[in-house]
Design an enzyme around this catalytic site. Sequence first.
Site, short mmCIF file in Angstrom:
data_model
loop_
_atom_site.label_atom_id
_atom_site.label_comp_id
_atom_site.label_asym_id
_atom_site.label_seq_id
_atom_site.Cartn_x
_atom_site.Cartn_y
_atom_site.Cartn_z
CG ASP A 182 -38.09 13.70 13.11
OD1 ASP A 182 -38.84 14.44 13.78
OD2 ASP A 182 -37.46 12.74 13.60
CG ASP A 215 -34.07 15.02 10.69
OD1 ASP A 215 -33.17 15.80 11.04
OD2 ASP A 215 -34.39 14.03 11.37
CG ASP A 232 -32.34 9.76 10.69
OD1 ASP A 232 -31.40 10.01 9.92
OD2 ASP A 232 -32.85 10.59 11.46
NE ARG A 236 -25.31 14.17 12.34
CZ ARG A 236 -26.34 14.41 13.14
NH1 ARG A 236 -27.54 13.97 12.82
NH2 ARG A 236 -26.18 15.09 14.26
#
Length: 451
Positions: free
Chosen positions: A249, A273, A277, A329
């Site tokens: 990603d 991205d 994560d 985020r």
Amino acid sequence: MRFASDQKKMEGTFALPYNQPRLAFLLALLVCVSSVVVNGNIAEHDDYWKMRAEAARNASLDSYHSDPFNVTNHFNYEVHREEDGNSTRRNLGRYTGSCMATNPIDRCWRCDPLWSKHRKRLADCALGFGRKAYGGKRGRYYVVTDPSDDDLVNPEKGTLRYGAIQDRPLWIIFKTDMVIRLSEELIINSFKTIDGRGANVHIAYGAGFTIQFVNHVIIHGLHIHDIKAGGGGLIRDSQSHFGLRTRSDGDGISIFGSTNIWIDHNSMSNCMDGIIDAIQGSTAITISNNHFTRHNEVILMGAHDDYSGDAIMQVTFAFNHFGRNLVQRMPRCRWGFFHVVNNDYTHWQMYAIGGSQHPTIISEGNRFVAPPIDYAKEVTKREYAPQSVWSQWTWSSSNDYFQNGAFFRGSGRKFKNPYTKAQKITPKPGTFVSRLTRFAGALNCKKLLPC
């Protein structure tokens, strides 16, 4: 390990029965987990990957804390123990003095002028849910001498890829300054520390790190930026296995079904991205002392609202600086339990902390400086649920410091720390955050000098 004696004392004092039903519920979720499973860039789930996934799932269950407030309480205890009695005077000019470790993680190792001879002491310094991560502490040192990344199936000895895929524990260090452009995602094996101290190491302009179905990984002291998506292909992930991978990603660090992970003192920006994560039932993670800049969707915790396996996720965010040109985020959470404590949020353009699918978010002692945009003053954002639903989620703010009109919209029953007044350790207030996060990011460590 520094925590052992305190842990024994605290566990005897703070054991709570109210978590037993929750643990049973989580175990049931993991047994009957949703069919929504991300493939994790694995083109073919052969027997090797099935075995590794099962081992990782068992490690996640073993690492799950049935009483997460014991961990948050211990974290706050350590901050007070180290900080009380020290000067809290703010000095925001350029720092050029001798070592001044300003939080308990840093004070554990930074002021030792012989840190380069005692590198592995770092593994005793983590706090929060990832505090048991010991990386390559029990292995030998491996020195990266070659910044190339030309052979993905049979990497050359001396490269970072060669060290990262070994089946034995290793503490990986770097001979000199270097820029490493990864040709494809670097799949890190269990029991590894990647330690950039003493060199100016950039992971940049290529693919990022993948931590998949492994445990005990520490990533420290790197500059990770300008990460691109990979095209996939045959990539070795251990000494004994390589396989076909699909397109990656473009995350800086992708944590997938992994446990006991500590990401500390990195400078991270501008990934295709996410910067970090963590998905697919990853847990026992601490993300601390990092400096984040120049990015839209910074950190994602949990990939899909329908993946109930992420209910086991427990993550600590501490002493990080969320800086210039960030949008949203920081983090964005699903399911799970997230302790966001003593971070400095000086920039965002949409919101700072968000989530969906009823995550528990405990915000303590952070500083939130809202942007000069009227619609972006709120720290929080809920998604994919009406107010009648999200109003039941436990999102709480305690001792946070709000500037420029910032505000945190709490929800759920009025949050009450389950410990008695005598047991509860309150967080260090958000007014202390500029001190606690002062040295966030990769440090300029020199041998024979405090770092």
